[in-house]
Design an enzyme around this catalytic site. Structure first.
Site, PDB file in Angstrom:
ATOM      1  N   ARG A  59       2.636  -1.316   0.485  1.00 56.54           N
ATOM      2  CA  ARG A  59       2.689  -0.308  -0.563  1.00 56.54           C
ATOM      3  C   ARG A  59       1.312  -0.151  -1.196  1.00 56.54           C
ATOM      4  O   ARG A  59       0.469  -1.026  -1.104  1.00 56.54           O
ATOM      5  CB  ARG A  59       3.731  -0.692  -1.622  1.00 56.54           C
ATOM      6  CG  ARG A  59       5.156  -0.681  -1.086  1.00 56.54           C
ATOM      7  CD  ARG A  59       6.173  -1.124  -2.127  1.00 56.54           C
ATOM      8  NE  ARG A  59       6.045  -0.339  -3.341  1.00 56.54           N
ATOM      9  CZ  ARG A  59       5.618  -0.817  -4.500  1.00 56.54           C
ATOM     10  NH1 ARG A  59       5.300  -2.083  -4.614  1.00 56.54           N
ATOM     11  NH2 ARG A  59       5.528  -0.038  -5.536  1.00 56.54           N
ATOM     12  N   LYS A 118       6.369 -14.685  -2.236  1.00 54.44           N
ATOM     13  CA  LYS A 118       6.745 -13.465  -1.522  1.00 54.44           C
ATOM     14  C   LYS A 118       7.233 -13.776  -0.108  1.00 54.44           C
ATOM     15  O   LYS A 118       6.502 -14.344   0.703  1.00 54.44           O
ATOM     16  CB  LYS A 118       5.567 -12.488  -1.468  1.00 54.44           C
ATOM     17  CG  LYS A 118       5.900 -11.192  -0.730  1.00 54.44           C
ATOM     18  CD  LYS A 118       4.938 -10.087  -1.082  1.00 54.44           C
ATOM     19  CE  LYS A 118       5.138  -8.878  -0.170  1.00 54.44           C
ATOM     20  NZ  LYS A 118       4.434  -7.691  -0.638  1.00 54.44           N
ATOM     21  N   ARG A 249       3.652  -7.576 -12.712  1.00 54.79           N
ATOM     22  CA  ARG A 249       3.325  -8.971 -12.389  1.00 54.79           C
ATOM     23  C   ARG A 249       3.866  -9.864 -13.467  1.00 54.79           C
ATOM     24  O   ARG A 249       3.847  -9.511 -14.628  1.00 54.79           O
ATOM     25  CB  ARG A 249       1.815  -9.182 -12.316  1.00 54.79           C
ATOM     26  CG  ARG A 249       1.170  -8.278 -11.322  1.00 54.79           C
ATOM     27  CD  ARG A 249      -0.269  -8.699 -11.076  1.00 54.79           C
ATOM     28  NE  ARG A 249      -0.846  -7.832 -10.075  1.00 54.79           N
ATOM     29  CZ  ARG A 249      -0.577  -7.907  -8.785  1.00 54.79           C
ATOM     30  NH1 ARG A 249       0.238  -8.822  -8.345  1.00 54.79           N
ATOM     31  NH2 ARG A 249      -1.119  -7.078  -7.930  1.00 54.79           N
TER      32      ARG A 249
HETATM   33  C1  BTN Z   1       4.406  -4.403   0.880  1.00 58.25           C
HETATM   34  O1  BTN Z   1       4.593  -5.603   0.705  1.00 58.25           O
HETATM   35  O2  BTN Z   1       3.585  -3.757   0.196  1.00 58.25           O
HETATM   36  C2  BTN Z   1       5.212  -3.672   1.934  1.00 58.25           C
HETATM   37  C3  BTN Z   1       4.975  -4.273   3.293  1.00 58.25           C
HETATM   38  C4  BTN Z   1       5.758  -3.558   4.374  1.00 58.25           C
HETATM   39  C5  BTN Z   1       5.460  -4.122   5.746  1.00 58.25           C
HETATM   40  C6  BTN Z   1       6.332  -3.536   6.818  1.00 58.25           C
HETATM   41  S1  BTN Z   1       6.112  -4.347   8.363  1.00 58.25           S
HETATM   42  C7  BTN Z   1       7.028  -3.105   9.180  1.00 58.25           C
HETATM   43  C8  BTN Z   1       6.592  -1.783   8.565  1.00 58.25           C
HETATM   44  N1  BTN Z   1       5.384  -1.296   9.206  1.00 58.25           N
HETATM   45  C9  BTN Z   1       4.351  -1.264   8.366  1.00 58.25           C
HETATM   46  O3  BTN Z   1       3.199  -0.915   8.661  1.00 58.25           O
HETATM   47  N2  BTN Z   1       4.731  -1.700   7.144  1.00 58.25           N
HETATM   48  C10 BTN Z   1       6.137  -2.057   7.115  1.00 58.25           C
END
Ligand code: BTN
Length: 251
Positions: A59, A118, A249
């Site tokens: 994100r 996390k 946070r």
């Molecule tokens: C975050 O923590 O900010 C979101 C992470 C999301 C990761 C997943 S892995 C599968 C899908 N493909 C990506 O490029 N991102 C999501």
């Protein structure tokens, strides 16, 4: 991983006509790939699993780093036409948490935490579908599986699913999570987020905790409302935080 993907197909296809599953050895990002396909007019329901992502995305423009074998990375793409979109990403995070382990908590809007660390990240994106009121939703989920060495530059240390339960590997996690998330997306389309408010509260990692919003405001988190907005008691009163670009946070 192919056996797990096949098992997901067996479970989901009866509820989702046209559903297909694909496992790729390597792709830039499962979200990027499904968004590319959506822009090219492919809107069929699909589960895309990658054994390796070379440009995983998180994100807020962040990168999602994973090495083959240390995490489960997949995206679910399907057309949805809910009356109200608010709370979709929370519904997805809640379903993923419920599918895997009772100890998993949701850190608003949709990170999954265990033991204050996390465990997983979720990236929900949508694309318009020409001539339709539905949108193509791409729900990307990355779950840490193997315990990873702590990176001192992270404020929130990662935790692997194996630390929660040594029996949980990537295949098992996919079998548990993907069908549950599809069902949650379909239920969300019909009923929205409000019916999930109580279940979210049971898994809320921030409830009663001091938080700081990215605009600098500090306060105490008090759950979410029926639309999924984070309720924060601040010096200026109760604030309902809706923007997914707000980072929260523990203070
Ligand atoms: C975050 O923590 O900010 C979101 C992470 C999301 C990761 C997943 S892995 C599968 C899908 N493909 C990506 O490029 N991102 C999501």
């Amino acid at each position: 991983m192919h056996a797990a993907a096949e098992a997901v197909w067996q479970q989901v296809a009866p509820q989702l006509p046209g559903f297909s599953v694909e496992v790729l050895a390597s792709v830039d990002s499962t979200n990027t790939e499904l968004m590319r396909r959506a822009r090219a007019g492919q809107h069929d329901p699909v589960l895309l699993v990658a054994l390796e992502q070379t440009a995983g995305r998180g994100r807020m423009g962040r990168a999602w780093h994973s090495a083959p074998g240390d995490s489960l990375t997949f995206s679910l793409g399907l057309p949805l036409e809910p009356a109200d979109w608010s709370g979709l990403s929370l519904a997805i995070g809640l379903a993923a948490a419920q599918a895997v382990h009772p100890a998993i908590r949701i850190k608003w809007p949709n990170d999954l935490w265990a033991d204050g660390r996390k465990l997983a990240g979720i990236l929900v994106e949508t694309a318009s579908i020409a001539g339709s009121r539905a949108r193509y939703v791409v729900a990307g989920i990355g779950i840490n599986i193997a315990p990873r060495p702590a990176d001192p530059s992270f404020t929130i240390q990662p935790v692997g699913l194996r630390e929660l339960d040594p029996a949980l590997d990537a295949e098992r996690a996919l079998r548990l999570v993907a069908p549950r998330v599809v069902a949650a997306m379909q239920a969300f389309e019909r009923h929205g987020f409000a019916p999930l408010q109580a279940a979210y509260a049971e898994r809320d990692a921030l409830a009663g905790r001091g938080v700081r919003l990215s605009d600098g405001t500090a306060g105490e988190a008090h759950g979410v409302d029926g639309t999924g907005a984070l309720l924060v008691h601040t010096a200026a009163g109760l604030k309902a935080v809706t923007s997914s670009e707000v980072s929260v946070r523990p203070a």
